[in-house]
Motif scaffolding. Structure first.
Motif, PDB file in Angstrom:
ATOM      1  N   ASP A 257      15.598   0.311  -0.486  1.00 35.88           N
ATOM      2  CA  ASP A 257      16.198   0.642  -1.476  1.00 35.88           C
ATOM      3  C   ASP A 257      15.979  -0.390  -2.612  1.00 35.88           C
ATOM      4  O   ASP A 257      16.002   0.016  -3.812  1.00 35.88           O
ATOM      5  CB  ASP A 257      17.752   0.333  -1.124  1.00 35.88           C
ATOM      6  CG  ASP A 257      18.290   1.105   0.099  1.00 35.88           C
ATOM      7  OD1 ASP A 257      18.606   2.202  -0.191  1.00 35.88           O
ATOM      8  OD2 ASP A 257      18.576   0.457   1.093  1.00 35.88           O
TER       9      ASP A 257
ATOM     10  N   HIS B  93       7.270   9.062  -7.127  1.00 37.50           N
ATOM     11  CA  HIS B  93       8.549   8.967  -6.302  1.00 37.50           C
ATOM     12  C   HIS B  93       9.692   9.228  -6.961  1.00 37.50           C
ATOM     13  O   HIS B  93      10.913   9.143  -6.315  1.00 37.50           O
ATOM     14  CB  HIS B  93       8.454   7.698  -5.913  1.00 37.50           C
ATOM     15  CG  HIS B  93       7.624   7.154  -4.801  1.00 37.50           C
ATOM     16  ND1 HIS B  93       6.364   6.696  -4.996  1.00 37.50           N
ATOM     17  CD2 HIS B  93       7.820   7.147  -3.396  1.00 37.50           C
ATOM     18  CE1 HIS B  93       5.682   6.341  -3.813  1.00 37.50           C
ATOM     19  NE2 HIS B  93       6.369   6.676  -2.925  1.00 37.50           N
TER      20      HIS B  93
ATOM     21  N   ILE C  10      11.154   7.985  -9.382  1.00 40.36           N
ATOM     22  CA  ILE C  10      12.120   6.967  -9.852  1.00 40.36           C
ATOM     23  C   ILE C  10      12.123   6.789 -11.266  1.00 40.36           C
ATOM     24  O   ILE C  10      11.052   6.378 -11.992  1.00 40.36           O
ATOM     25  CB  ILE C  10      11.685   5.751  -9.008  1.00 40.36           C
ATOM     26  CG1 ILE C  10      11.615   5.827  -7.535  1.00 40.36           C
ATOM     27  CG2 ILE C  10      12.584   4.376  -9.475  1.00 40.36           C
ATOM     28  CD1 ILE C  10      11.066   4.561  -6.620  1.00 40.36           C
TER      29      ILE C  10
ATOM     30  N   ARG D 138      15.802   1.790  -6.228  1.00 37.32           N
ATOM     31  CA  ARG D 138      15.930   3.239  -6.025  1.00 37.32           C
ATOM     32  C   ARG D 138      17.242   3.781  -6.822  1.00 37.32           C
ATOM     33  O   ARG D 138      17.294   4.933  -7.356  1.00 37.32           O
ATOM     34  CB  ARG D 138      15.753   3.636  -4.630  1.00 37.32           C
ATOM     35  CG  ARG D 138      14.278   3.446  -4.129  1.00 37.32           C
ATOM     36  CD  ARG D 138      14.408   4.103  -2.789  1.00 37.32           C
ATOM     37  NE  ARG D 138      14.203   5.528  -3.068  1.00 37.32           N
ATOM     38  CZ  ARG D 138      13.126   6.227  -3.537  1.00 37.32           C
ATOM     39  NH1 ARG D 138      11.915   5.869  -3.750  1.00 37.32           N
ATOM     40  NH2 ARG D 138      13.176   7.772  -3.699  1.00 37.32           N
TER      41      ARG D 138
END
Length: 234
Positions: free
Chosen positions: A171, A192, A194, A231
């Motif tokens: 996380d 990813h 993000i 995240r």
């Protein structure tokens, strides 16, 4: 009687973040040693302790720890440092080897600690505040909450696979030694999915030119650069 070695963590750079125990140890030991990359440097650690401790009447010595990217060179400097400190301890003097941040987190001190412990010397680590803990406080964000996970990864070209794995499975991720790798980190965040807003860059924490803010490839970063990636930023 041999002396005792203290690995004294002095925090990320702000003298006010040095613990009372660290200050007490530094004021009572016979010799204070501080790390430098090259002989004759003042060193960040020395500047920090000079703002909290009156060293005018103390025996203060520099210890060279090479940061050159050659394993044998780094190991040689660590062995020389261990031998130097051993000689002082054999004189019956207590020694404090100071280190920025916390001695147990990617600290050169621990190489000396482990070597002297194997040689039978009395050693003790004095804990301190890590840079990423202080950085999260400055950014007003939690490192983790509830059952969230936290992973710490040292950045290097050979470690990209480990950072990818960390971003997949955790996380919150702390990327230490991020200097020179900001573009790579941005690329991995894209891969990813993000958002960039979920990443916080922290440079020279506790020092006069500290920076805590968005990722910025244009910023002149230093060795003391860390990135916190969350995240979920909610």
């Amino acid at each position: 009687m041999r002396g005792k070695l203290f690995g004294v963590s002095i925090g990320p750079g702000n003298p006010e973040l040095m613990t009372l125990k660290a200050k007490n140890v530094l004021e009572t030991v016979d010799v204070i040693c501080y790390p430098v990359k090259e002989k004759g440097e003042v060193g960040v650690a020395k500047e920090v302790i000079d703002k909290q401790i009156d060293t005018s009447d103390k025996d203060v010595r520099e210890v060279v720890f090479s940061m050159k990217p050659v394993d044998s060179t780094m190991k040689d400097s660590q062995d020389i440092a261990a031998d130097m400190i051993s000689e002082i301890l054999d004189e019956g003097k207590d020694v404090a080897l100071v280190t920025i941040g916390d001695a147990c987190v990617y600290s050169t001190y621990m190489y000396v600690h482990k070597t002297l412990m194997k040689r039978g010397y009395d050693v003790e680590v004095v804990s301190g505040i890590s840079s990423f803990v202080y950085g999260a406080a400055l950014a007003n964000v939690p490192l983790m909450m509830g059952d969230e996970s936290l992973c710490i990864v040292p950045m290097a070209k050979s470690n990209v696979w480990r950072l990818k794995k960390a971003l997949d499975e955790n996380d919150n991720v702390i990327i230490m030694k991020a200097h020179g790798h900001i573009e790579t980190i941005i690329k991995l965040l894209c891969e990813h999915d993000i958002p960039f807003d979920n990443a916080i860059m922290m440079c020279n924490l506790g020092l006069i030119d500290e920076y805590v803010g968005p990722l910025d490839v244009r910023k002149d970063t230093t060795y003391f650069t860390t990135v916190l990636v969350k995240r979920d930023s909610d």
